[in-house]
Write a protein that holds these residues in place. Sequence first.
Motif, PDB file in Angstrom:
ATOM      1  N   ARG A   9       0.855  -1.186   0.000  1.00  0.00           N
ATOM      2  CA  ARG A   9       0.000   0.000   0.000  1.00  0.00           C
ATOM      3  C   ARG A   9       0.894   1.239   0.000  1.00  0.00           C
ATOM      4  NH1 ARG A   9      -4.069   2.189   4.789  1.00  0.00           N
ATOM      5  NH2 ARG A   9      -5.333   3.574   3.461  1.00  0.00           N
ATOM      6  N   ARG A  24     -11.250  -6.085   4.414  1.00  0.00           N
ATOM      7  CA  ARG A  24     -10.483  -5.003   5.025  1.00  0.00           C
ATOM      8  C   ARG A  24      -9.225  -5.563   5.672  1.00  0.00           C
ATOM      9  NH1 ARG A  24     -12.591  -0.170   5.618  1.00  0.00           N
ATOM     10  NH2 ARG A  24     -11.699   0.310   7.662  1.00  0.00           N
ATOM     11  N   ASP A  27      -3.766  -2.663   9.639  1.00  0.00           N
ATOM     12  CA  ASP A  27      -2.312  -2.470   9.544  1.00  0.00           C
ATOM     13  C   ASP A  27      -1.682  -2.632  10.930  1.00  0.00           C
ATOM     14  OD1 ASP A  27       0.296  -1.436   9.328  1.00  0.00           O
ATOM     15  OD2 ASP A  27      -0.299  -0.033   7.743  1.00  0.00           O
ATOM     16  N   ARG A  34       0.918   3.637  16.757  1.00  0.00           N
ATOM     17  CA  ARG A  34      -0.035   4.484  17.458  1.00  0.00           C
ATOM     18  C   ARG A  34      -0.080   4.139  18.947  1.00  0.00           C
ATOM     19  NH1 ARG A  34      -5.630   5.647  14.605  1.00  0.00           N
ATOM     20  NH2 ARG A  34      -4.063   6.641  13.278  1.00  0.00           N
ATOM     21  N   ARG A  66      -7.584  -1.459  18.851  1.00  0.00           N
ATOM     22  CA  ARG A  66      -7.555  -0.435  17.800  1.00  0.00           C
ATOM     23  C   ARG A  66      -8.329  -0.811  16.549  1.00  0.00           C
ATOM     24  NH1 ARG A  66      -5.140   4.359  19.776  1.00  0.00           N
ATOM     25  NH2 ARG A  66      -3.701   3.721  21.442  1.00  0.00           N
ATOM     26  N   ASP A  69     -10.508   1.754  14.838  1.00  0.00           N
ATOM     27  CA  ASP A  69      -9.928   2.982  14.278  1.00  0.00           C
ATOM     28  C   ASP A  69      -9.936   2.861  12.755  1.00  0.00           C
ATOM     29  OD1 ASP A  69      -9.498   3.493  16.923  1.00  0.00           O
ATOM     30  OD2 ASP A  69      -7.316   3.672  16.779  1.00  0.00           O
ATOM     31  N   GLU A  70     -10.842   3.564  12.107  1.00  0.00           N
ATOM     32  CA  GLU A  70     -11.051   3.391  10.676  1.00  0.00           C
ATOM     33  C   GLU A  70      -9.790   3.633   9.867  1.00  0.00           C
ATOM     34  OE1 GLU A  70     -13.699   2.404   8.824  1.00  0.00           O
ATOM     35  OE2 GLU A  70     -14.693   1.835  10.693  1.00  0.00           O
ATOM     36  N   ASP A  71      -8.971   4.604  10.263  1.00  0.00           N
ATOM     37  CA  ASP A  71      -7.798   4.940   9.449  1.00  0.00           C
ATOM     38  C   ASP A  71      -6.685   3.910   9.555  1.00  0.00           C
ATOM     39  OD1 ASP A  71      -7.399   5.710  12.126  1.00  0.00           O
ATOM     40  OD2 ASP A  71      -5.846   7.146  11.536  1.00  0.00           O
ATOM     41  N   LEU A  72      -6.815   2.916  10.443  1.00  0.00           N
ATOM     42  CA  LEU A  72      -5.816   1.847  10.544  1.00  0.00           C
ATOM     43  C   LEU A  72      -6.133   0.667   9.632  1.00  0.00           C
ATOM     44  CD1 LEU A  72      -5.050   1.777  14.377  1.00  0.00           C
ATOM     45  CD2 LEU A  72      -3.639   2.719  12.526  1.00  0.00           C
ATOM     46  N   SER A  73      -7.261   0.719   8.946  1.00  0.00           N
ATOM     47  CA  SER A  73      -7.630  -0.354   8.029  1.00  0.00           C
ATOM     48  C   SER A  73      -7.763   0.186   6.613  1.00  0.00           C
ATOM     49  CB  SER A  73      -8.954  -1.010   8.450  1.00  0.00           C
ATOM     50  OG  SER A  73      -8.782  -1.792   9.612  1.00  0.00           O
ATOM     51  N   ALA A  74      -7.432  -0.667   5.649  1.00  0.00           N
ATOM     52  CA  ALA A  74      -7.566  -0.337   4.234  1.00  0.00           C
ATOM     53  C   ALA A  74      -8.535  -1.309   3.590  1.00  0.00           C
ATOM     54  CB  ALA A  74      -6.209  -0.418   3.535  1.00  0.00           C
ATOM     55  N   GLU A  75      -9.223  -0.832   2.569  1.00  0.00           N
ATOM     56  CA  GLU A  75     -10.076  -1.708   1.785  1.00  0.00           C
ATOM     57  C   GLU A  75      -9.205  -2.650   0.952  1.00  0.00           C
ATOM     58  OE1 GLU A  75     -13.343  -1.912   1.865  1.00  0.00           O
ATOM     59  OE2 GLU A  75     -13.681  -0.196   3.210  1.00  0.00           O
TER      60      GLU A  75
END
Length: 327
Positions: A9, A24, A27, A34, A66, A69-75
Motif C-alpha cells: 500500500r 479489510r 495495519d 499508534r 484499535r 480505528d477506521e484509518d488503521l484499516s484499508a479496503e
Amino acid sequence: MTKLATYRRGGEIRIGIVHGPDDRLFDLAAAAGRAGDGAHPFGSMLDLIDAGPAGLDRARRLFDDRGRDEDLSAELRDVELLAPVPEPRQMRDGMSFETHIRQSGRGAMHLAAGDDAEARARIDAEPLPPLADVYRQMPIYYITNRLIVRGPNTTVRWPRYSRVMDYELEFGIFLSRTGTDISASAARDHVFGYTIFNDFSARDQQMREMAGRLGPAKGKSFDGANVLGPWIVTPDEIGDPYDLAMTARVNGETRCTNRTRDMLFSFEEIIAHMSRDETLFAGEFIGSGTVGNGCGLETGRFLEHGDEIELEVERIGVLRNRVERQN
C-alpha cells in the motif's frame, strides 16, 4: 486470530489482519506505532512468525484495542495483495493424495502418446496402476524454488519452452517453530497456519526431464510458478484441517471438487519425517501435494492462454490467478 495477509500500500509492504467479510486489512505496524510500541514484530510476516505465540498475542490485543480505528484499516480493493510470505525460508511440496498419484501416471502416458489416438485408447483400456508401496511407507516430497513465489491476482507467464501448462490444487502450512527430530505428537505446535498453493507446472518439460530420474526442475521452476495465498489462516480458525472442501475452477467452470481428508500422511507425520536429523525452520512452507482430480494431468484438460484459475479451500479462501503465453 484468523486471517493474516501481506500487502503493498502506497509503495510499502505491510502485514495485517483480514477482517470484515474478508474485505479489510488492519495495519499491524501502524497500530503498534499508534500504541507507542516501536519494537514490534510486524515488519514482515516472517518477523511475526519468529515472534512466536507472543507475537500473535500482541497482534490480537492491538486489533481488540484499535480495530475500530477506521484509518488503521484499508479496503482490500485498494491494496495489492501479495503472497502471505513473499519469500519463504524453504519450500517443500509433497505427494500426499493417492488418486492424484495413480491418475498422474496415466496422464504422463497420455502426454507421451501425443496425438496417437490408438495408443491413448490402449492406455485408457488398462486399469489404473496400483499405488507404489513407497508412498505408504514414507511421505514423498521435493524441495522447490522459494524465490519465484507470487501472490493472488497475479498473471503467471507461460514459460517459452513449454506447450502444456497446468495448475495444481493444493493447500499447505507455514511452520511456526524451528526444530529437529520433531515427533508427530508435538508437530501440531509447529504449525503457524494454513494457506492455498497453486503449483503451476510445465507438464511437457516435466515429463522430459523426470525421465532422467531427477527433478522436477524446469517443469516447475519458472518465474511465478509457486503461487501462495490469499492469506494465512491460523489453526484455531481452521478446526479439522483434514476435512476441508477443495475446489478448482477455470474460467468459472468447476474442474474439481474434493476434500483434504484423503492425505496419505498428515502434516504432523510429514513434519516428523522431514525433521529426522534435519532442522526445519520457522517460516518454511510445506505443501500437501495435489488433491485427486486437482490438475489437468489427471483430467486431460490443460490451460490455455488467458485462462483464469480459482482454487478454493474451505475456511481459507480463494486464490485467483491468470496465465498468459509469452511472445
